[in-house]
Design a protein around this motif. Sequence first.
Motif, PDB file in Angstrom:
ATOM      1  N   MET A   1      51.705  64.572  -2.371  1.00  0.00           N
ATOM      2  CA  MET A   1      51.840  65.769  -1.566  1.00  0.00           C
ATOM      3  C   MET A   1      51.336  66.960  -2.383  1.00  0.00           C
ATOM      4  O   MET A   1      51.748  67.132  -3.527  1.00  0.00           O
ATOM      5  CB  MET A   1      53.296  65.882  -1.133  1.00  0.00           C
ATOM      6  CG  MET A   1      53.976  67.186  -1.343  1.00  0.00           C
ATOM      7  SD  MET A   1      55.652  67.288  -0.697  1.00  0.00           S
ATOM      8  CE  MET A   1      56.555  66.170  -1.725  1.00  0.00           C
ATOM      9  N   PRO A   2      50.454  67.770  -1.821  1.00  0.00           N
ATOM     10  CA  PRO A   2      49.940  68.944  -2.542  1.00  0.00           C
ATOM     11  C   PRO A   2      51.061  69.943  -2.811  1.00  0.00           C
ATOM     12  O   PRO A   2      51.894  70.199  -1.958  1.00  0.00           O
ATOM     13  CB  PRO A   2      48.917  69.529  -1.578  1.00  0.00           C
ATOM     14  CG  PRO A   2      48.591  68.430  -0.628  1.00  0.00           C
ATOM     15  CD  PRO A   2      49.815  67.574  -0.544  1.00  0.00           C
ATOM     16  N   ARG A   3      51.081  70.459  -3.993  1.00  0.00           N
ATOM     17  CA  ARG A   3      52.112  71.418  -4.387  1.00  0.00           C
ATOM     18  C   ARG A   3      51.460  72.695  -4.880  1.00  0.00           C
ATOM     19  O   ARG A   3      50.451  72.665  -5.569  1.00  0.00           O
ATOM     20  CB  ARG A   3      52.967  70.857  -5.517  1.00  0.00           C
ATOM     21  CG  ARG A   3      53.807  69.695  -5.097  1.00  0.00           C
ATOM     22  CD  ARG A   3      55.237  70.111  -5.212  1.00  0.00           C
ATOM     23  NE  ARG A   3      56.090  68.991  -4.906  1.00  0.00           N
ATOM     24  CZ  ARG A   3      57.167  69.120  -4.162  1.00  0.00           C
ATOM     25  NH1 ARG A   3      57.504  70.271  -3.684  1.00  0.00           N
ATOM     26  NH2 ARG A   3      57.914  68.089  -3.912  1.00  0.00           N
ATOM     27  N   GLN A   4      52.076  73.789  -4.538  1.00  0.00           N
ATOM     28  CA  GLN A   4      51.673  75.102  -5.035  1.00  0.00           C
ATOM     29  C   GLN A   4      52.898  75.753  -5.651  1.00  0.00           C
ATOM     30  O   GLN A   4      54.035  75.362  -5.376  1.00  0.00           O
ATOM     31  CB  GLN A   4      51.132  75.989  -3.905  1.00  0.00           C
ATOM     32  CG  GLN A   4      49.861  75.476  -3.281  1.00  0.00           C
ATOM     33  CD  GLN A   4      48.700  75.530  -4.260  1.00  0.00           C
ATOM     34  OE1 GLN A   4      48.600  76.432  -5.081  1.00  0.00           O
ATOM     35  NE2 GLN A   4      47.817  74.543  -4.168  1.00  0.00           N
ATOM     36  N   ASP A  74      55.174  72.594  -0.757  1.00  0.00           N
ATOM     37  CA  ASP A  74      54.101  71.754  -0.235  1.00  0.00           C
ATOM     38  C   ASP A  74      53.244  72.636   0.670  1.00  0.00           C
ATOM     39  O   ASP A  74      53.683  73.038   1.746  1.00  0.00           O
ATOM     40  CB  ASP A  74      54.702  70.588   0.544  1.00  0.00           C
ATOM     41  CG  ASP A  74      53.660  69.693   1.191  1.00  0.00           C
ATOM     42  OD1 ASP A  74      52.461  70.052   1.198  1.00  0.00           O
ATOM     43  OD2 ASP A  74      54.054  68.636   1.710  1.00  0.00           O
ATOM     44  N   ASP A  75      52.033  72.923   0.242  1.00  0.00           N
ATOM     45  CA  ASP A  75      51.198  73.854   1.007  1.00  0.00           C
ATOM     46  C   ASP A  75      50.559  73.231   2.244  1.00  0.00           C
ATOM     47  O   ASP A  75      49.865  73.916   2.990  1.00  0.00           O
ATOM     48  CB  ASP A  75      50.144  74.503   0.116  1.00  0.00           C
ATOM     49  CG  ASP A  75      49.120  73.530  -0.429  1.00  0.00           C
ATOM     50  OD1 ASP A  75      49.313  72.305  -0.297  1.00  0.00           O
ATOM     51  OD2 ASP A  75      48.128  74.002  -1.008  1.00  0.00           O
ATOM     52  N   THR A  76      50.819  71.948   2.493  1.00  0.00           N
ATOM     53  CA  THR A  76      50.357  71.351   3.743  1.00  0.00           C
ATOM     54  C   THR A  76      51.442  71.426   4.817  1.00  0.00           C
ATOM     55  O   THR A  76      51.210  71.042   5.956  1.00  0.00           O
ATOM     56  CB  THR A  76      49.941  69.869   3.554  1.00  0.00           C
ATOM     57  OG1 THR A  76      51.088  69.105   3.172  1.00  0.00           O
ATOM     58  CG2 THR A  76      48.832  69.754   2.505  1.00  0.00           C
ATOM     59  N   ASP A  77      52.620  71.902   4.432  1.00  0.00           N
ATOM     60  CA  ASP A  77      53.735  72.039   5.357  1.00  0.00           C
ATOM     61  C   ASP A  77      53.896  73.515   5.719  1.00  0.00           C
ATOM     62  O   ASP A  77      54.139  74.342   4.837  1.00  0.00           O
ATOM     63  CB  ASP A  77      55.017  71.491   4.711  1.00  0.00           C
ATOM     64  CG  ASP A  77      56.190  71.522   5.654  1.00  0.00           C
ATOM     65  OD1 ASP A  77      56.739  72.627   5.875  1.00  0.00           O
ATOM     66  OD2 ASP A  77      56.565  70.457   6.158  1.00  0.00           O
ATOM     67  N   GLN A  78      53.773  73.830   6.998  1.00  0.00           N
ATOM     68  CA  GLN A  78      53.819  75.229   7.423  1.00  0.00           C
ATOM     69  C   GLN A  78      55.174  75.880   7.136  1.00  0.00           C
ATOM     70  O   GLN A  78      55.240  77.041   6.734  1.00  0.00           O
ATOM     71  CB  GLN A  78      53.471  75.362   8.909  1.00  0.00           C
ATOM     72  CG  GLN A  78      53.196  76.792   9.335  1.00  0.00           C
ATOM     73  CD  GLN A  78      52.042  77.428   8.569  1.00  0.00           C
ATOM     74  OE1 GLN A  78      50.959  76.863   8.482  1.00  0.00           O
ATOM     75  NE2 GLN A  78      52.269  78.598   7.990  1.00  0.00           N
ATOM     76  N   THR A  81      55.317  76.659   3.421  1.00  0.00           N
ATOM     77  CA  THR A  81      54.425  77.776   3.113  1.00  0.00           C
ATOM     78  C   THR A  81      55.025  79.086   3.599  1.00  0.00           C
ATOM     79  O   THR A  81      55.034  80.087   2.873  1.00  0.00           O
ATOM     80  CB  THR A  81      53.028  77.543   3.745  1.00  0.00           C
ATOM     81  OG1 THR A  81      52.512  76.308   3.227  1.00  0.00           O
ATOM     82  CG2 THR A  81      52.079  78.668   3.433  1.00  0.00           C
TER      83      THR A  81
END
Length: 153
Positions: A1-4, A74-78, A81
């Motif tokens: 999962m992409p993380r920021q 997780d920047d793919t989860d609205q 974000t």
Amino acid sequence: MPRQIITIGPVPCEENAAQVGRSDYDKRSRLECQVFKRMLERLHPIPASCPATLVIHSFPHEFGAYREVCVRYDDTDQDATNYAFDLEGDTPAEWDAIARYELIWFERLEALTRAVRKGAMRPDEVPALFQSGQLPALPAGHTFSQLLAAFPL
């Protein structure tokens, strides 16, 4: 999962923070970040299914590492974000009453612990509020003076 990760800060933006390079920086910054993280968790709780978390992160600096409270999401989860950017945009400027109390409580606990270690006071002389080494459960919505009246330091 992409993380920021977004840095929020070591303390609320209008408060003084421990200074990198000072002899007490490590202990002071660790405490300030822990209290600030708890404050953010109280004021901006992360929704149950939201893939975001508040963390204390160290960053390199020419005088050593420095710490900040960050939101990792997780920047793919609205929802995650939105949470991260809402938190960044609505970070408190000052300590709330509970955080101010906690900072003083931890300083007092350290002083009492040091006094017991040095033999300047007996363990049974430590006030009951500090004997467990655990913060009291402080009620929300009280002013600092109300907290002090209910839980004298």
